[in-house]
Design a protein around this motif. Structure first.
Motif, PDB file in Angstrom:
ATOM      1  N   ALA A 131      10.716   4.315  -4.639  1.00 26.84           N
ATOM      2  CA  ALA A 131       9.592   4.904  -3.913  1.00 26.84           C
ATOM      3  C   ALA A 131       9.830   4.868  -2.406  1.00 26.84           C
ATOM      4  CB  ALA A 131       8.303   4.163  -4.261  1.00 26.84           C
ATOM      5  N   GLN A 132      10.371   3.760  -1.911  1.00 25.17           N
ATOM      6  CA  GLN A 132      10.677   3.663  -0.488  1.00 25.17           C
ATOM      7  C   GLN A 132      11.676   4.733  -0.064  1.00 25.17           C
ATOM      8  OE1 GLN A 132      11.467  -0.550   0.835  1.00 25.17           O
ATOM      9  NE2 GLN A 132      10.905  -0.977  -1.289  1.00 25.17           N
ATOM     10  N   GLN A 133      12.664   4.971  -0.927  1.00 18.86           N
ATOM     11  CA  GLN A 133      13.693   5.961  -0.605  1.00 18.86           C
ATOM     12  C   GLN A 133      13.121   7.377  -0.584  1.00 18.86           C
ATOM     13  OE1 GLN A 133      17.320   5.175  -0.032  1.00 18.86           O
ATOM     14  NE2 GLN A 133      16.811   7.111   0.986  1.00 18.86           N
ATOM     15  N   VAL A 134      12.221   7.672  -1.518  1.00 20.21           N
ATOM     16  CA  VAL A 134      11.654   9.023  -1.602  1.00 20.21           C
ATOM     17  C   VAL A 134      10.917   9.385  -0.316  1.00 20.21           C
ATOM     18  CG1 VAL A 134       9.959  10.475  -2.776  1.00 20.21           C
ATOM     19  CG2 VAL A 134      11.499   9.040  -4.116  1.00 20.21           C
ATOM     20  N   ILE A 135      10.034   8.494   0.156  1.00 15.97           N
ATOM     21  CA  ILE A 135       9.267   8.850   1.354  1.00 15.97           C
ATOM     22  C   ILE A 135      10.141   8.839   2.604  1.00 15.97           C
ATOM     23  CG2 ILE A 135       7.062   8.150   0.376  1.00 15.97           C
ATOM     24  CD1 ILE A 135       7.205   5.597   2.036  1.00 15.97           C
TER      25      ILE A 135
ATOM     26  N   GLU B 242       3.669  -0.490 -15.399  1.00 15.78           N
ATOM     27  CA  GLU B 242       4.872  -1.260 -15.732  1.00 15.78           C
ATOM     28  C   GLU B 242       4.612  -2.750 -15.526  1.00 15.78           C
ATOM     29  OE1 GLU B 242       7.846  -2.526 -17.229  1.00 15.78           O
ATOM     30  OE2 GLU B 242       8.101  -0.340 -17.031  1.00 15.78           O
ATOM     31  N   SER B 243       4.892  -3.547 -16.529  1.00 14.58           N
ATOM     32  CA  SER B 243       4.656  -4.987 -16.429  1.00 14.58           C
ATOM     33  C   SER B 243       5.929  -5.784 -16.183  1.00 14.58           C
ATOM     34  CB  SER B 243       3.981  -5.494 -17.707  1.00 14.58           C
ATOM     35  OG  SER B 243       4.781  -5.206 -18.846  1.00 14.58           O
ATOM     36  N   ASP B 244       7.099  -5.187 -16.417  1.00 11.84           N
ATOM     37  CA  ASP B 244       8.356  -5.900 -16.227  1.00 11.84           C
ATOM     38  C   ASP B 244       8.679  -6.001 -14.730  1.00 11.84           C
ATOM     39  OD1 ASP B 244      10.953  -7.034 -17.204  1.00 11.84           O
ATOM     40  OD2 ASP B 244      11.719  -5.285 -16.112  1.00 11.84           O
ATOM     41  N   PRO B 245       8.798  -7.213 -14.179  1.00 12.74           N
ATOM     42  CA  PRO B 245       9.030  -7.371 -12.735  1.00 12.74           C
ATOM     43  C   PRO B 245      10.292  -6.680 -12.240  1.00 12.74           C
ATOM     44  CG  PRO B 245       8.374  -9.459 -13.717  1.00 12.74           C
ATOM     45  CD  PRO B 245       8.625  -8.516 -14.862  1.00 12.74           C
ATOM     46  N   ALA B 246      11.380  -6.750 -13.014  1.00  9.29           N
ATOM     47  CA  ALA B 246      12.632  -6.131 -12.574  1.00  9.29           C
ATOM     48  C   ALA B 246      12.501  -4.612 -12.517  1.00  9.29           C
ATOM     49  CB  ALA B 246      13.767  -6.534 -13.520  1.00  9.29           C
ATOM     50  N   ALA B 247      11.835  -4.049 -13.509  1.00 12.04           N
ATOM     51  CA  ALA B 247      11.644  -2.600 -13.526  1.00 12.04           C
ATOM     52  C   ALA B 247      10.741  -2.163 -12.375  1.00 12.04           C
ATOM     53  CB  ALA B 247      11.054  -2.167 -14.862  1.00 12.04           C
ATOM     54  N   ARG B 248       9.682  -2.929 -12.121  1.00 11.10           N
ATOM     55  CA  ARG B 248       8.792  -2.606 -10.993  1.00 11.10           C
ATOM     56  C   ARG B 248       9.540  -2.667  -9.674  1.00 11.10           C
ATOM     57  NH1 ARG B 248       3.249  -2.908 -11.268  1.00 11.10           N
ATOM     58  NH2 ARG B 248       3.141  -3.982  -9.263  1.00 11.10           N
ATOM     59  N   SER B 249      10.397  -3.660  -9.537  1.00 11.01           N
ATOM     60  CA  SER B 249      11.171  -3.809  -8.308  1.00 11.01           C
ATOM     61  C   SER B 249      12.036  -2.586  -8.053  1.00 11.01           C
ATOM     62  CB  SER B 249      12.037  -5.070  -8.385  1.00 11.01           C
ATOM     63  OG  SER B 249      12.861  -5.186  -7.251  1.00 11.01           O
ATOM     64  N   GLU B 250      12.720  -2.125  -9.074  1.00  6.27           N
ATOM     65  CA  GLU B 250      13.583  -0.951  -8.912  1.00  6.27           C
ATOM     66  C   GLU B 250      12.775   0.297  -8.565  1.00  6.27           C
ATOM     67  OE1 GLU B 250      16.907  -0.700  -8.710  1.00  6.27           O
ATOM     68  OE2 GLU B 250      16.710  -2.893  -8.669  1.00  6.27           O
ATOM     69  N   MET B 251      11.608   0.421  -9.164  1.00  4.41           N
ATOM     70  CA  MET B 251      10.776   1.595  -8.881  1.00  4.41           C
ATOM     71  C   MET B 251      10.201   1.538  -7.463  1.00  4.41           C
ATOM     72  SD  MET B 251       8.885   2.656 -12.450  1.00  4.41           S
ATOM     73  CE  MET B 251       8.394   1.029 -13.015  1.00  4.41           C
ATOM     74  N   PHE B 252       9.856   0.337  -6.993  1.00  2.00           N
ATOM     75  CA  PHE B 252       9.384   0.213  -5.616  1.00  2.00           C
ATOM     76  C   PHE B 252      10.495   0.603  -4.628  1.00  2.00           C
ATOM     77  CE2 PHE B 252       5.801  -2.768  -6.846  1.00  2.00           C
ATOM     78  CZ  PHE B 252       4.808  -1.928  -6.368  1.00  2.00           C
ATOM     79  N   LYS B 253      11.714   0.218  -4.948  1.00  6.99           N
ATOM     80  CA  LYS B 253      12.838   0.590  -4.084  1.00  6.99           C
ATOM     81  C   LYS B 253      13.038   2.102  -4.094  1.00  6.99           C
ATOM     82  CE  LYS B 253      15.141  -3.870  -4.690  1.00  6.99           C
ATOM     83  NZ  LYS B 253      16.252  -4.620  -5.323  1.00  6.99           N
TER      84      LYS B 253
ATOM     85  N   ASP C 260       0.802  -1.220   0.000  1.00  7.24           N
ATOM     86  CA  ASP C 260       0.000   0.000   0.000  1.00  7.24           C
ATOM     87  C   ASP C 260       0.839   1.277   0.000  1.00  7.24           C
ATOM     88  OD1 ASP C 260       0.987  -0.302   2.538  1.00  7.24           O
ATOM     89  OD2 ASP C 260      -0.905   0.051   3.565  1.00  7.24           O
ATOM     90  N   ILE C 261       2.074   1.220  -0.506  1.00  8.84           N
ATOM     91  CA  ILE C 261       2.895   2.427  -0.570  1.00  8.84           C
ATOM     92  C   ILE C 261       2.264   3.473  -1.484  1.00  8.84           C
ATOM     93  CG2 ILE C 261       4.368   1.658  -2.482  1.00  8.84           C
ATOM     94  CD1 ILE C 261       6.752   2.905  -0.917  1.00  8.84           C
ATOM     95  N   ASN C 262       1.334   3.047  -2.342  1.00 13.65           N
ATOM     96  CA  ASN C 262       0.681   3.997  -3.250  1.00 13.65           C
ATOM     97  C   ASN C 262      -0.188   5.013  -2.524  1.00 13.65           C
ATOM     98  OD1 ASN C 262      -1.326   2.213  -2.493  1.00 13.65           O
ATOM     99  ND2 ASN C 262      -2.168   1.952  -4.541  1.00 13.65           N
ATOM    100  N   ILE C 263      -0.494   4.802  -1.259  1.00 18.42           N
ATOM    101  CA  ILE C 263      -1.283   5.795  -0.523  1.00 18.42           C
ATOM    102  C   ILE C 263      -0.539   7.119  -0.414  1.00 18.42           C
ATOM    103  CG2 ILE C 263      -2.615   4.099   0.787  1.00 18.42           C
ATOM    104  CD1 ILE C 263      -0.764   4.480   3.128  1.00 18.42           C
ATOM    105  N   TYR C 264       0.789   7.092  -0.547  1.00 20.90           N
ATOM    106  CA  TYR C 264       1.585   8.315  -0.469  1.00 20.90           C
ATOM    107  C   TYR C 264       1.453   9.151  -1.743  1.00 20.90           C
ATOM    108  CZ  TYR C 264       3.660   6.549   3.816  1.00 20.90           C
ATOM    109  OH  TYR C 264       3.839   6.099   5.109  1.00 20.90           O
ATOM    110  N   ALA C 265       0.787   8.611  -2.742  1.00 21.05           N
ATOM    111  CA  ALA C 265       0.547   9.361  -3.978  1.00 21.05           C
ATOM    112  C   ALA C 265      -0.800  10.069  -3.943  1.00 21.05           C
ATOM    113  CB  ALA C 265       0.613   8.418  -5.181  1.00 21.05           C
ATOM    114  N   ARG C 266      -1.450  10.075  -2.789  1.00 19.42           N
ATOM    115  CA  ARG C 266      -2.762  10.708  -2.648  1.00 19.42           C
ATOM    116  C   ARG C 266      -2.637  11.922  -1.738  1.00 19.42           C
ATOM    117  NH1 ARG C 266      -5.922   5.111  -1.198  1.00 19.42           N
ATOM    118  NH2 ARG C 266      -4.965   3.846  -2.845  1.00 19.42           N
ATOM    119  N   PRO C 267      -2.559  13.118  -2.311  1.00 15.25           N
ATOM    120  CA  PRO C 267      -2.333  14.314  -1.487  1.00 15.25           C
ATOM    121  C   PRO C 267      -3.450  14.618  -0.499  1.00 15.25           C
ATOM    122  CG  PRO C 267      -2.717  14.899  -3.796  1.00 15.25           C
ATOM    123  CD  PRO C 267      -2.549  13.419  -3.749  1.00 15.25           C
ATOM    124  N   ASP C 268      -4.651  14.063  -0.727  1.00 13.71           N
ATOM    125  CA  ASP C 268      -5.744  14.303   0.220  1.00 13.71           C
ATOM    126  C   ASP C 268      -5.836  13.218   1.279  1.00 13.71           C
ATOM    127  OD1 ASP C 268      -6.536  12.287  -1.491  1.00 13.71           O
ATOM    128  OD2 ASP C 268      -8.597  13.011  -1.707  1.00 13.71           O
TER     129      ASP C 268
END
Length: 493
Positions: A446-450, A433-444, A405-413
């Motif tokens: 996202a964790q760093q940004v917050i 994104e459907s590529d698992p490796a690319a999704r993995s890197e983006m999830f990582k 549920d890290i996507n909740i941080y994309a909801r400004p309200d």
């Protein structure tokens, strides 16, 4: 919320259960700390709702398995078009709602359109945001068209917020829910218990129990007493971990210690001054000693986290060191931010033990750096209305128990009011994104940004501690979603 908050999650699954006949005790009583505000999982964020109704009363197109995998639910199979924009769900046949009416493709169309409507009260409305059209091809087939490819769509349909409901029974759904599950709603004595009974006409693998009672016991001491007196057969998310050694030593009981999807956080209102300053939020993070909270509030049960992601997920990044305990740095950051001390703020605490006990410890830690957290204990309904919806708070403690549920941080309200356009764009990219490796890197990433923005102070991953009578079988050790799914639970011979 757009997420579930509470303490419990244990489950057993209809498609994963064994077909065995048991002649022993046919009823069970489950202890639960929080009482649901109502019983409609599609219009509220309280996790206590799903604990009672997920898979027991209501079912979705897909469902979570005991290992967190997604399997068939009311949809026995589905096809995906080559461009990834169309999902065709093939429904189970012979499914009836508890009132005897037929469940068919029109009910699925109604449920998904209701969830994604402009006036939808669904706490997880974002799950349905990618849907552009829902069509009943025939009585047993539903075609869902998406605006962008979404490989996670079956995962989204497994959430409790995506269960299938009937338009005929929607008016009474909050107090007399009518679903398609292996159990039927029977009775609710508010403040005390909810009773379910076996659905004799269930379309799938029948439940092994005849009756299930959810008994609401908010006080940890009373929870311990009820188990020791054998008034309760199972207590999921047992709220008094200090008593576990006694249960371990007693042959009448067994203790299961598993994991949940619950990131426990000190949530911060990012729009309320002075917390609109990242230095102040960072100061709060460095003022907190996670291990002291885990030891003092959880008696050692819990895994420290430094971002909003489950440590058991393969994409998890350990960022605890970035917000390590450093009260001197916290004081320096408050000075740099120009904060006048002592800073008096409201810390709102809902009922779960991790919040009430943890809040006392955190308040003492914050006091050491000049932040006076004035505790306000509230009931769950008050927390949902004032803190979550009304955003009337500075600090609060809660476990977010929905998976991924890290996507909740994309909801400004959202209730902590974090607004970062770059993060929102990153989550949008992950969604398509459907590529698992690319999704993995983006999830990582996202964790760093917050973590860099110190949106919240990240405390620990909530464990699932279940105390049960020795003869109870079929309980899930881990909680891949927040639920007390009883469909495969039974008494040993």
């Amino acid at each position: 919320m757009t997420n579930r908050f509470t303490t419990v999650g244990l489950a057993g699954g209809l498609i994963f259960g064994a077909s065995v006949a048991f002649a022993q005790q046919a009823d069970i009583t489950i202890g639960q700390q929080l009482e649901p505000p109502h019983l409609d999982p599609t219009s509220a964020a309280a996790g206590a709702i799903d604990q009672v109704v997920y898979s027991n009363i209501f079912e979705g197109l897909t469902r979570f398995g005991p290992d967190g995998s997604v399997g068939p639910g009311l949809a026995r199979s589905w096809d995906v078009s080559e461009d990834g924009l169309t999902y065709t769900f093939h429904l189970a046949e012979g499914v009836k709602f508890h009132d005897g009416t037929t469940m068919d493709a029109e009910d699925v169309v109604f449920s998904l359109n209701r969830a994604r409507a402009e006036d939808s009260a669904n706490a997880q409305k974002a799950l349905f945001a990618g849907i552009t059209d829902v069509v009943a091809t025939d009585a047993a087939t539903v075609t869902v068209t998406l605006s962008n490819p979404d490989g996670a769509f079956p995962f989204k349909m497994a959430w409790g917020d995506a269960v299938i409901v009937a338009p005929e029974s929607i008016d009474g759904i909050k107090t007399t829910p009518i679903g398609t599950g292996a159990f039927m709603f029977d009775n609710w004595v508010e403040g005390d218990r909810i009773e379910l009974k076996k659905n004799p006409e269930y379309w799938g693998e029948p439940a092994m129990l005849d009756a299930v009672t959810f008994k609401f016991i908010s006080d940890p001491t009373a929870a311990f007493a009820s188990m020791m007196a054998e008034d309760v057969d199972v207590f999921a998310a047992f709220p008094a971990p200090e008593n576990l050694p006694q249960f371990d030593a007693d042959p009448r009981f067994k203790v299961l210690v598993g994991s949940t999807e619950g990131e426990t956080i000190l949530a911060i209102n990012n729009k309320q001054a002075p917390f609109d300053n990242v230095k102040v939020r960072e100061a709060v993070a460095h003022a907190i000693n996670r291990q002291e909270i885990i030891d003092g509030a959880q008696f050692g049960y819990g895994t420290p986290i430094g971002t909003h992601f489950a440590p058991h997920n393969p994409d998890y990044v350990d960022l605890t060191g970035q917000s390590g305990y450093d009260p001197e740095k916290a004081k320096m950051l408050l000075e740099e931010a120009g904060v006048t001390l002592p800073l008096k703020v409201k810390m709102t605490l809902p009922p779960p033990s991790y919040a009430r006990r943890g809040g006392e410890i955190i308040a003492a830690q914050l006091r050491q750096v000049g932040i006076e957290a004035q505790i306000e204990n509230v009931e769950w309904a008050q927390w949902l209305e004032g803190t979550f919806r009304g955003k009337d708070y500075a600090l609060t403690i809660v476990s977010h128990t929905e998976p991924m549920d890290i996507n909740i941080y994309a909801r400004p309200d959202y209730y902590f009011q974090y607004d970062n356009a770059d993060f929102q764009a990153l989550i949008a990219k992950i969604d398509v994104e459907s590529d698992p490796a690319a999704r993995s890197e983006m999830f990582k990433q996202a964790q760093q940004v917050i973590a860099d923005d110190y949106v919240n102070a990240y405390l620990f991953q909530l464990p699932l501690i279940t105390v049960a009578k020795a003869g109870v079988e079929g309980l899930w050790e881990n909680a891949p979603t927040q639920a007390a799914d009883m469909t495969a639970v039974h008494w040993a011979e």
